[in-house]
Write a protein that holds these residues in place. Structure first.
Motif, PDB file in Angstrom:
ATOM      1  N   ASP A 238       0.851  -1.170   0.000  1.00  0.00           N
ATOM      2  CA  ASP A 238       0.000   0.000   0.000  1.00  0.00           C
ATOM      3  C   ASP A 238       0.893   1.228   0.000  1.00  0.00           C
ATOM      4  O   ASP A 238       1.930   1.254   0.680  1.00  0.00           O
ATOM      5  CB  ASP A 238      -0.905  -0.011   1.238  1.00  0.00           C
ATOM      6  N   ASP A 352      -9.203   2.339   7.732  1.00  0.00           N
ATOM      7  CA  ASP A 352      -8.762   2.550   6.354  1.00  0.00           C
ATOM      8  C   ASP A 352      -7.236   2.599   6.260  1.00  0.00           C
ATOM      9  O   ASP A 352      -6.657   2.080   5.302  1.00  0.00           O
ATOM     10  CB  ASP A 352      -9.351   3.855   5.823  1.00  0.00           C
ATOM     11  N   ASP A 355      -6.034  -1.132   6.943  1.00  0.00           N
ATOM     12  CA  ASP A 355      -6.772  -2.216   6.291  1.00  0.00           C
ATOM     13  C   ASP A 355      -7.192  -3.284   7.288  1.00  0.00           C
ATOM     14  O   ASP A 355      -6.944  -4.488   7.112  1.00  0.00           O
ATOM     15  CB  ASP A 355      -5.927  -2.857   5.177  1.00  0.00           C
ATOM     16  N   ARG A 756     -12.676   2.056  -7.024  1.00  0.00           N
ATOM     17  CA  ARG A 756     -11.828   0.962  -6.575  1.00  0.00           C
ATOM     18  C   ARG A 756     -11.777  -0.095  -7.660  1.00  0.00           C
ATOM     19  O   ARG A 756     -12.793  -0.414  -8.278  1.00  0.00           O
ATOM     20  CB  ARG A 756     -12.359   0.352  -5.273  1.00  0.00           C
ATOM     21  N   ASP A 777      -7.201   2.226  -5.132  1.00  0.00           N
ATOM     22  CA  ASP A 777      -8.283   2.732  -4.297  1.00  0.00           C
ATOM     23  C   ASP A 777      -8.377   4.242  -4.479  1.00  0.00           C
ATOM     24  O   ASP A 777      -7.435   4.964  -4.170  1.00  0.00           O
ATOM     25  CB  ASP A 777      -8.016   2.389  -2.829  1.00  0.00           C
ATOM     26  N   ARG A 782     -10.410   7.452   2.265  1.00  0.00           N
ATOM     27  CA  ARG A 782      -9.067   6.992   2.603  1.00  0.00           C
ATOM     28  C   ARG A 782      -8.134   8.188   2.784  1.00  0.00           C
ATOM     29  O   ARG A 782      -7.946   8.988   1.864  1.00  0.00           O
ATOM     30  CB  ARG A 782      -8.556   6.075   1.501  1.00  0.00           C
ATOM     31  N   TYR A 791      -1.578  -6.965  -3.883  1.00  0.00           N
ATOM     32  CA  TYR A 791      -2.154  -7.815  -2.853  1.00  0.00           C
ATOM     33  C   TYR A 791      -1.866  -9.277  -3.158  1.00  0.00           C
ATOM     34  O   TYR A 791      -1.691  -9.680  -4.311  1.00  0.00           O
ATOM     35  CB  TYR A 791      -3.663  -7.586  -2.727  1.00  0.00           C
ATOM     36  N   ASN A 807     -10.241  -8.350   1.839  1.00  0.00           N
ATOM     37  CA  ASN A 807     -10.056  -7.048   1.224  1.00  0.00           C
ATOM     38  C   ASN A 807     -11.023  -6.841   0.070  1.00  0.00           C
ATOM     39  O   ASN A 807     -10.770  -6.073  -0.839  1.00  0.00           O
ATOM     40  CB  ASN A 807      -8.608  -6.895   0.715  1.00  0.00           C
TER      41      ASN A 807
END
Length: 810
Positions: A238, A352, A355, A756, A777, A782, A791, A807
């Protein structure tokens, strides 16, 4: 007595042996043998005593204390201690209580686990044994193979040159195949006391290719529901946190209690610790989750004030940041049960930023909605004819009230003081066992007290009592309500098939309202209102057989009701009736509003028709269209337009003399495709609200879901407009064997933005599923702004998963 050294019979035999002292005495006298047909027979229907052995064989001989059974055409069958065994030759030593089997040996335990071997030895109490060329398949699908296996004791099994796999070792046609995932080791020890499998010199293979070696490795016994140890890690990337690895560790305290310790390590920010405790009691369960870190905030922030936000900035002071998500449910013997939830977080954006997995769940009697947490204590009492609930709860909001155009790190969130403390909320109903005037009578009661710290205007307060000008510093309005209601309904069917349901409803509300805006000259108020309703529901289901097994069902529906004029007093806050879902189920209700604060009255006529077409065994399509009419407009249902406070509009769709049209449909043309849709349409043909979804499956595992939702109920556009329009897609397509791709995304059509999106590479078979992909995202909540990341989601049979889908899109 000299032992018989010759063959007992040359036909198939059934022998029942009693072991121990009983066996010794019985064996010295004689053998009771019964000749059977040459074809295999089923074992006795009655379970054997604990100290008994049952044998079935083509031939059996005895020499001293040793009985030997062989099978030329069919394998020898033996049963003992709830186990069954087959083999070409079986030898049993009566004196030592030791059994030996050779040739295509197959041993099945009481749980259904099967062991295959070329040679097998077992003692009478099954505490020791030896197997050669061992292969076993457990009931959970895992397989274990070894060159030799020794049962050292009742709890310890040792395997040499072994291979373990949780995956199938045969394809759908029964042909051998390379397992997708396996562990090969020089030595494997299964310790049933530790409930673990221990490996020495273990090699991990994927598709038969070695990918990892370790001198020592351990995992829980596959037959164990859960055991202490590390679970599959959760890995992703992220922009705000950098590379993130969460390493869950499960600590089992007892069969009814465990801890999940799950630290999250990040390359960009300090670690975040997640904890979970579960405890099951004799009559209930408690689950408590918490998380903690000591850190600064991070995200996009305009440090130099130039109106442009720099990305991934640490700002603010270091402080403790944490959350609590807990619930408990208890159901003791008797009609009462009770429970609680405790949900709070120190930061509005903590979930957020880090996660946190599934923070918004429905665990209590009352639910908070998305991005609102609820803490509650409740009790329920339910019998066949009555129900009573008592509850108290409060909210914490994580919703954004005003978005910041420069950086989401400066979004303004909904004020918790504007949300009510509810203490208590009481709801009850009772029905007599016997019919009253041939129908069902129901008595209802309800009471609630709500307290607010901060002032809230529309839509909680009606336009007539919303003060003009500044409202800063005004107190929150407190209210209390007591309601008593009685309703009676009877169902009648005529000889022609028309169904009539007359009904009567009576209701009394008493409100006490405090802290109304003082600028209006209002003091604490007590308001009483009554409503009486009489009406009739009529329906006439018609069916026509169309041939080839198809049926068409058409059911006209109608309702006529008459009530006294509704008393929608402007001084009554609207707490529980703000949102009206006008659909097929609510259109024909006496009270179409949820809750009690808004109610309808006067003369109303409601009509609709439901049509259903069914063909074959699992194919159908249905359509409902309906509308309601009343004798006069209900202007009290209107609220100010957010962007034009002096103008009023009706968000309910039922305030005009003619309500919105309700259109609802569903279809399932095959077992692989299904869909549904719902819409409300105003008198001009404009869609006010609509939602539809279609699910499709093709091939063996390919699937996709497409959904669409729109709300056009607000008549004007502007910064405070709450209209929205979204399309959501999720699907997977296999390209070659077990390899495929996945896609998912949400598009905001109102802002012309993909909020997203995800695209990933997928491998999925009967053993494990792994998905690696890219995620973006663009949500305005966020705090790090638009975020790109990688991911990894992994689920392994037997070993557990990494929270696949945690997720997922919301």
């Amino acid at each position: 007595m000299q032992a018989d050294r010759g063959p007992l019979f040359r036909h198939r035999l059934r022998i029942r042996l009693l072991t121990g002292s009983v066996l010794a005495a019985w064996a010295l006298s004689s053998l009771a043998l019964a000749q059977t047909p040459s074809r295999p027979t089923s074992p006795p229907a009655v379970d054997l005593p604990v100290d008994a052995v049952y044998l079935e064989a083509d031939q059996a001989t005895r020499q001293g204390n040793v009985i030997t059974a062989t099978g030329e055409r069919d394998r020898v069958y033996a049963r003992f201690q709830n186990r069954s065994m087959r083999g070409r030759a079986v030898t049993y030593d009566i004196g030592q209580g030791v059994g030996v089997a050779d040739g295509e040996v197959e041993l099945t335990d009481p749980d259904g686990n099967v062991v295959h071997a070329s040679h097998l030895e077992l003692d009478s109490d099954l505490k020791a044994g030896v197997a050669v060329d061992l292969a076993t398949r457990l009931t959970n699908g895992a397989s274990l193979m070894a060159a030799t296996a020794v049962r050292r004791s009742e709890n310890v099994n040792e395997l040499n040159y072994a291979l373990f796999t949780p995956c199938p070792v045969c394809d759908a046609e029964g042909h051998p195949k390379e397992p997708s995932l396996s562990i090969q080791a020089e030595k494997v020890v299964q310790d049933e006391a530790l409930r673990a499998v221990l490996y020495r010199n273990a090699v991990f293979k994927i598709g038969g290719v070695p990918v990892f070696w370790t001198p020592y490795f351990a995992h829980p016994d596959p037959t164990v529901d859960r055991a202490s140890g590390f679970l599959v890690p959760i890995t992703n990337y992220d922009q705000g946190r950098g590379v993130s690895i969460e390493t869950p560790y499960l600590r089992v305290i007892s069969p009814s209690e465990d801890w999940l310790i799950s630290p999250q390590f990040n390359t960009g920010v300090v670690p975040f610790l997640n904890l979970q405790w579960r405890r099951r009691f004799s009559n209930g369960t408690i689950l408590a989750r918490t998380g903690y870190t000591y850190a600064q905030n991070f995200g996009d922030f305009d440090l130099d004030g130039d109106g442009s936000a720099e990305s991934n900035v640490d700002f603010g002071d270091k402080t403790s940041r944490s959350y609590v998500l807990s619930w408990g449910r208890f159901d003791p013997a008797g009609p009462w049960r009770w429970g609680f939830t405790a949900e709070r977080t120190s930061d509005k954006t903590l979930f957020d930023r880090y996660d946190v997995i599934d923070p918004y769940q429905d665990n209590g009697l009352y639910y908070g909605d998305q991005r609102r947490l609820i803490s509650q204590l409740y009790a329920e009492r339910q019998t066949a004819r009555s129900y009573l609930s008592v509850a108290a709860f409060s909210f914490q909001s994580l919703r954004v009230a005003r978005f910041n155009d420069v950086t989401p790190a400066l979004n303004v969130f909904e004020n918790d003081g504007s949300l009510p403390l509810v203490a208590p909320l009481i709801d009850g109903r009772w029905e007599p066992e016997q019919a009253v005037l041939g129908g069902r009578l129901r008595l209802r009661g309800s009471a609630v007290s709500l307290y607010r710290d901060d002032y809230v205007g529309s839509p909680v307060l009606r336009p007539q009592v919303v003060p003009r000008g500044a409202t800063l510093g005004l107190p929150g309005v407190d209210s209390r309500r007591v309601t008593a209601q009685i309703d009676w309904r009877r169902s009648l069917t005529s000889a022609a098939g028309i169904r009539y349901e007359p009904f009567i409803d009576g209701r009394i509300d008493v409100y006490s309202v405090a802290d109304l805006p003082p600028v209006l000259g209002l003091a604490d108020e007590t308001i009483t209102r009554e409503r009486a309703t009489i009406g009739l529901d009529v329906s006439y289901p018609l069916i026509r057989h169309l041939g080839n097994g198809a049926d068409l069902i058409v059911e006209p529906l109608g309702q006529i009701s008459l009530s006294n004029a509704p008393d929608v007093d402007a001084r009554i806050p609207v707490e529980d009736s703000e949102t009206l879902e006008l659909d097929e189920s609510s259109l024909f209700r006496i009270d179409r509003f949820p809750g009690h604060d808004l109610l309808e009255g006067g003369f109303r006529f409601t009509a609709g028709v439901r049509s259903t077409l069914r063909w074959d065994s699992n194919r159908s399509a249905s359509l409902f269209v309906g509308r309601s009419m009343r004798d006069a407009d209900q202007i009290a249902f209107g609220i100010p337009i957010p962007d034009a406070p002096t103008k009023i509009y009706d968000p309910t769709g039922v305030g005009s003399q003619t309500s919105d049209w309700v259109v609802q449909a569903s279809f399932q043309p095959s077992d692989r495709i299904r869909g549904w849709g719902h819409a409300t349409v105003d008198g001009s043909g404009n869609i006010r609200r609509a939602e539809t979804a279609v699910d499709g499956r093709w091939g063996r595992r390919n699937l996709a879901t497409l959904s669409y939702i729109v709300d056009r109920s607000n008549p004007l556009t502007g910064p405070n407009n709450r209209n929205y329009e979204f399309v959501q897609l999720a699907g997977q397509q296999f390209v070659h064997r077990n390899w495929g791709v996945t896609v998912a995304g949400i598009a905001d059509l109102e802002r012309n933005l993909i909020t997203r999106s995800e695209v990933g590479l997928l491998f999925d078979d009967d053993c494990f599923r792994v998905e690696v992909g890219y995620r973006r995202d663009n949500t305005r909540v966020r705090p790090t702004g638009p975020s790109d990341g990688v991911y990894v989601r992994l689920n392994l049979a037997t070993f557990g998963g990494s929270g696949y889908g945690s997720n997922g899109l919301r």
